[in-house]
Write a protein that holds these residues in place. Structure first.
Motif, PDB file in Angstrom:
ATOM      1  N   MET A   1     -45.359 -28.543  -9.544  1.00  0.00           N
ATOM      2  CA  MET A   1     -44.747 -27.260  -9.211  1.00  0.00           C
ATOM      3  C   MET A   1     -44.112 -27.290  -7.830  1.00  0.00           C
ATOM      4  O   MET A   1     -43.007 -26.811  -7.616  1.00  0.00           O
ATOM      5  CB  MET A   1     -45.793 -26.138  -9.297  1.00  0.00           C
ATOM      6  CG  MET A   1     -45.249 -24.768  -8.890  1.00  0.00           C
ATOM      7  SD  MET A   1     -43.961 -24.174  -9.998  1.00  0.00           S
ATOM      8  CE  MET A   1     -44.973 -23.744 -11.421  1.00  0.00           C
ATOM      9  N   ARG A   4     -40.916 -29.345  -7.951  1.00  0.00           N
ATOM     10  CA  ARG A   4     -39.851 -28.610  -8.617  1.00  0.00           C
ATOM     11  C   ARG A   4     -39.254 -27.578  -7.685  1.00  0.00           C
ATOM     12  O   ARG A   4     -38.033 -27.373  -7.640  1.00  0.00           O
ATOM     13  CB  ARG A   4     -40.380 -27.948  -9.887  1.00  0.00           C
ATOM     14  CG  ARG A   4     -39.309 -27.231 -10.689  1.00  0.00           C
ATOM     15  CD  ARG A   4     -39.832 -26.720 -12.003  1.00  0.00           C
ATOM     16  NE  ARG A   4     -40.892 -25.757 -11.816  1.00  0.00           N
ATOM     17  CZ  ARG A   4     -41.560 -25.178 -12.829  1.00  0.00           C
ATOM     18  NH1 ARG A   4     -41.288 -25.507 -14.071  1.00  0.00           N
ATOM     19  NH2 ARG A   4     -42.508 -24.315 -12.590  1.00  0.00           N
ATOM     20  N   THR A   5     -40.097 -26.901  -6.899  1.00  0.00           N
ATOM     21  CA  THR A   5     -39.610 -25.903  -5.955  1.00  0.00           C
ATOM     22  C   THR A   5     -38.761 -26.555  -4.869  1.00  0.00           C
ATOM     23  O   THR A   5     -37.698 -26.056  -4.492  1.00  0.00           O
ATOM     24  CB  THR A   5     -40.788 -25.155  -5.321  1.00  0.00           C
ATOM     25  OG1 THR A   5     -41.566 -24.552  -6.357  1.00  0.00           O
ATOM     26  CG2 THR A   5     -40.293 -24.084  -4.362  1.00  0.00           C
ATOM     27  N   ALA A  87     -41.135 -34.311 -21.252  1.00  0.00           N
ATOM     28  CA  ALA A  87     -40.870 -33.087 -20.489  1.00  0.00           C
ATOM     29  C   ALA A  87     -41.796 -32.978 -19.283  1.00  0.00           C
ATOM     30  O   ALA A  87     -41.369 -32.599 -18.182  1.00  0.00           O
ATOM     31  CB  ALA A  87     -41.033 -31.869 -21.393  1.00  0.00           C
ATOM     32  N   THR A  88     -43.061 -33.337 -19.467  1.00  0.00           N
ATOM     33  CA  THR A  88     -44.019 -33.278 -18.372  1.00  0.00           C
ATOM     34  C   THR A  88     -43.666 -34.264 -17.272  1.00  0.00           C
ATOM     35  O   THR A  88     -43.713 -33.946 -16.080  1.00  0.00           O
ATOM     36  CB  THR A  88     -45.441 -33.568 -18.889  1.00  0.00           C
ATOM     37  OG1 THR A  88     -45.790 -32.600 -19.883  1.00  0.00           O
ATOM     38  CG2 THR A  88     -46.452 -33.525 -17.762  1.00  0.00           C
ATOM     39  N   THR A  90     -40.689 -35.512 -16.597  1.00  0.00           N
ATOM     40  CA  THR A  90     -39.477 -35.057 -15.923  1.00  0.00           C
ATOM     41  C   THR A  90     -39.795 -33.977 -14.897  1.00  0.00           C
ATOM     42  O   THR A  90     -39.312 -34.005 -13.759  1.00  0.00           O
ATOM     43  CB  THR A  90     -38.465 -34.524 -16.953  1.00  0.00           C
ATOM     44  OG1 THR A  90     -38.204 -35.524 -17.938  1.00  0.00           O
ATOM     45  CG2 THR A  90     -37.160 -34.128 -16.291  1.00  0.00           C
ATOM     46  N   GLU A  91     -40.620 -33.023 -15.294  1.00  0.00           N
ATOM     47  CA  GLU A  91     -40.973 -31.929 -14.390  1.00  0.00           C
ATOM     48  C   GLU A  91     -41.780 -32.430 -13.203  1.00  0.00           C
ATOM     49  O   GLU A  91     -41.574 -31.984 -12.065  1.00  0.00           O
ATOM     50  CB  GLU A  91     -41.750 -30.860 -15.153  1.00  0.00           C
ATOM     51  CG  GLU A  91     -42.078 -29.644 -14.314  1.00  0.00           C
ATOM     52  CD  GLU A  91     -42.696 -28.525 -15.131  1.00  0.00           C
ATOM     53  OE1 GLU A  91     -43.080 -27.504 -14.536  1.00  0.00           O
ATOM     54  OE2 GLU A  91     -42.801 -28.679 -16.363  1.00  0.00           O
ATOM     55  N   SER A  92     -42.684 -33.368 -13.441  1.00  0.00           N
ATOM     56  CA  SER A  92     -43.522 -33.872 -12.356  1.00  0.00           C
ATOM     57  C   SER A  92     -42.701 -34.608 -11.301  1.00  0.00           C
ATOM     58  O   SER A  92     -43.079 -34.661 -10.125  1.00  0.00           O
ATOM     59  CB  SER A  92     -44.601 -34.802 -12.914  1.00  0.00           C
ATOM     60  OG  SER A  92     -44.041 -36.016 -13.386  1.00  0.00           O
ATOM     61  N   ALA A  94     -39.658 -33.671 -10.548  1.00  0.00           N
ATOM     62  CA  ALA A  94     -38.651 -32.705 -10.080  1.00  0.00           C
ATOM     63  C   ALA A  94     -37.251 -33.216 -10.373  1.00  0.00           C
ATOM     64  O   ALA A  94     -36.312 -33.010  -9.597  1.00  0.00           O
ATOM     65  CB  ALA A  94     -38.813 -32.420  -8.594  1.00  0.00           C
ATOM     66  N   ARG A  96     -33.867 -33.556 -13.119  1.00  0.00           N
ATOM     67  CA  ARG A  96     -33.181 -32.768 -14.144  1.00  0.00           C
ATOM     68  C   ARG A  96     -32.273 -33.686 -14.944  1.00  0.00           C
ATOM     69  O   ARG A  96     -31.463 -34.413 -14.360  1.00  0.00           O
ATOM     70  CB  ARG A  96     -32.334 -31.650 -13.508  1.00  0.00           C
ATOM     71  CG  ARG A  96     -33.121 -30.527 -12.871  1.00  0.00           C
ATOM     72  CD  ARG A  96     -32.172 -29.469 -12.310  1.00  0.00           C
ATOM     73  NE  ARG A  96     -32.882 -28.408 -11.630  1.00  0.00           N
ATOM     74  CZ  ARG A  96     -32.289 -27.431 -10.955  1.00  0.00           C
ATOM     75  NH1 ARG A  96     -30.957 -27.401 -10.883  1.00  0.00           N
ATOM     76  NH2 ARG A  96     -32.989 -26.492 -10.358  1.00  0.00           N
TER      77      ARG A  96
END
Length: 436
Positions: A1, A4-5, A87-88, A90-92, A94, A96
């Motif tokens: 998180m 990503r921020t 997906a996990t 990619t998000e971890s 940050a 796109r």
């Protein structure tokens, strides 16, 4: 998180209006790949844009929609990761990634932070070279595509697009939607998706652009990591479309209070020496928003529509001059007549010095505003490559616009505008127009 921020904050501050000069370098890798690069080490972030020439026109007979479905599955599991795992991951990181398909191209966009570049590139490589096409993911994305096709069958604008394609393109692959049909998509197998992947993502039809915190040596190594393993070449691309412009208005009955209209005539190749004159001409005719002739005559003076537009379309196998308008069933016939009259008037009388000066001012003033971020610039650069533009095009583009004379524009108006070939497709229940 947190990552990503941080990534969102980095992207939000990348606005580069000061990039009046974009310094593009050509980078070659040991593996034989070529990319265009703009270095910017002020922010630890890189945007990568990839484009494979071919797209949906490579669908095999009876397999329409295969490339579209395949591209929709590239991020739904790759390598050792299923859809959720991809997906996990990619998000971890940050990162796109986005994947899309058009008639002529498969496009992939990637954005990643410098600190995660190696992991992000490895993940992106898996999606390109080793997509899984797991049964559960295939069925889920297939149903999404089918839902979209079903929705399109209720949309007047999509129905108009389909009807215009069939009318103009005949038996060329452009005549069918890239999404396919309910029947063709329902029948696609995993083997069809594997074939579509091997046909579309090939090394010798690949264009690459990068912008951001990456050096030429790093980009060279990145290219070899990403693309070695893809097929070197694919099947032949289709030849030029044999275009049909019968003129007149062709009506598709559809129950709606407002008819949607698409219109088209032959266009101009991007590499034609007169392209900039045609581009300016289109801006004056219908591409310039509220300042255009069509908007003035159809909307402002007569109140027949909220909007009417024209635009040049340069596809790999066809060039069109298109436009669109929507109007009430009782007024759409008049809107079509006004458009046809303006087409004729411009062909015969040309434009004025004032119109030309205003168009040039707009085009040259608006152009620098396009370069507002790494991803946008990467997209522009890869489009320059696919359009066969020189590497210094950004620096010389406004000079090309300013070099266009009134004589040039009016000569092109006479040469190109063809009211007899101007063909309208109307979807609705227009009064005074008969259905074909």
């Amino acid at each position: 998180m947190i990552l990503r921020t941080v990534f969102a904050l980095v992207v939000s501050v990348i606005a580069l209006p000061a990039w009046a000069e974009v310094n593009i370098q050509e980078v070659r890798s040991d593996g034989g790949f070529t990319a265009w690069l703009v270095e910017d080490h002020s922010i630890p972030f890189t945007a990568l844009e990839l484009r494979f020439r071919g797209g949906a026109v490579l669908d095999e007979p009876g397999k329409k929609g295969a490339t579209n479905l395949m591209v929709g599955l590239l991020e739904e599991g790759a390598g050792d990761l299923d859809a959720r795992g991809f997906a996990t991951a990619t998000e971890s990181l940050a990162a796109r990634f986005s994947y899309s398909v058009s008639d002529d191209f498969v496009s992939i966009s990637a954005e990643f932070l410098t600190e995660n570049a190696d992991q992000a590139v490895a993940l992106l490589r898996d999606s390109l070279v080793a997509p899984r096409f797991d049964e559960e993911a295939v069925e889920r994305v297939r149903q999404q595509v089918i839902s979209g096709i079903t929705s399109d069958q209720k949309s007047p604008r999509d129905l108009a697009s389909q009807a215009l394609r069939r009318l103009i393109y005949g038996d060329h692959p452009y005549a069918q939607s890239k999404d396919g049909t309910l029947e063709s998509v329902s029948a696609l197998t995993r083997a069809d998706l594997v074939t579509a992947h091997q046909n579309a993502l090939v090394q010798d039809r690949l264009y690459i652009a990068a912008v951001g915190d990456i050096t030429p040596d790093q980009l060279s190594a990145l290219m070899d990591k990403l693309f070695i393993g893809l097929p070197k070449s694919g099947p032949a691309l289709p030849g030029p479309a044999q275009l049909n412009f019968p003129g007149g208005a062709h009506v598709e009955n559809f129950e709606t209070p407002q008819s949607v209209v698409l219109f088209a005539q032959p266009g101009m190749d991007r590499e034609d020496p007169d392209f900039f004159a045609a581009y300016i001409l289109d801006l004056i005719l219908g591409g310039g928003g509220f300042e255009s002739r069509l908007m003035t005559e159809v909307r402002e003076k007569r109140g027949l529509t909220y909007g009417v537009y024209s635009y040049l379309v340069d596809k790999a196998s066809a060039q069109l001059w298109m436009g669109s308008v929507a109007s009430g069933n009782d007024r759409v016939g008049q809107a079509i007549e006004v458009i046809r009259e303006e087409w004729q008037k411009l062909a015969e009388l040309g434009v004025s010095e004032t119109e030309l000066a205003n168009a040039k001012t707009y085009l040259t003033g608006a152009y620098p505003l396009r370069f507002d971020g790494n991803s946008t610039i990467a997209n522009i650069m890869v489009s320059m490559q696919t359009d066969n533009m020189p590497i210094d095009y950004i620096a010389t583009r406004n000079d090309k616009v300013n070099a266009v004379t009134l004589e040039d524009v009016n000569r092109v108006a006479k040469r190109l505008l063809d009211p007899q070939a101007l063909t309208f497709v109307v979807v609705g229940q227009p009064k005074g127009l008969m259905a074909n």
